[in-house]
Design a protein around this motif. Structure first.
Motif: not given
Length: 177
Positions: A1-9, A69-73
């Motif tokens: 999932v892309e959002g989780e990948s971003q948070i991992q980064s 808190y940052f759903p668009k990001m």
């Protein structure tokens, strides 16, 4: 999932900055901080997120909070797994390289009895350079949703080194989530 990948980064980027800063603040005498990042990448490459404490933190703590808190990001978007697994391998390669050079520097430094300066420590310079190279790559993935390793994967698919994931595999993964 892309959002989780971003948070991992994001978490990895913060850890790299933190660890290199702590290492520099202590006079480059404590090389073992990087092991957590290297282990996280190794676990994700070999087993996915099952054995990575950083992935558990992302999935169950940081992910839900940041996505609330940052759903668009941090958008939940299913992406093919093979490019992301390749990205994890690239992260393992970079952090592993930095860690090995850091350990070699530590050994050489102790053999010289600590009389060399940072400028005369080429292994330390490579460690810092590789770590510094990781920060903008992680930043691009976190804030601009630009996975550099995924683009490299696509390029390698175009020249025939890897096989591009088929649409049926992607659709099956989307239906499973």
């Amino acid at each position: 999932v892309e959002g989780e990948s971003q948070i991992q980064s994001l978490i990895t980027m913060l850890l790299v900055i933190l660890y290199v800063s702590i290492d520099a603040a202590t006079g480059f005498t404590f090389p073992w901080l990087y092991t957590f990042i290297v282990y996280g990448f190794l676990a994700r490459v070999l087993c996915g997120p099952r054995l990575s404490p950083q992935a558990f933190f992302t999935l169950f703590v940081a992910g839900p909070i940041l996505m609330k808190y940052f759903p668009k990001m941090f958008v939940l978007k299913v992406v093919p797994g093979k490019p992301k697994r390749f990205a994890q391998f690239c992260g393992l390669f970079m952090t592993g390289t930095a860690f090995i050079f850091r350990l070699v520097d530590q050994q050489v430094y102790y053999e010289q009895r600590g009389i060399s300066s940072v400028g005369s420590r080429p292994y330390l310079i490579v460690y810092i350079a590789v770590s510094a190279l990781m920060i903008p790559v992680l930043f691009l993935n976190t804030f601009l949703q630009l996975c550099v390793a995924c683009h490299v994967y696509d390029l390698l698919c175009k020249i025939g080194i890897f096989q591009k994931p088929c649409k049926e595999c992607i659709q099956t993964k989307i239906a499973a989530t």
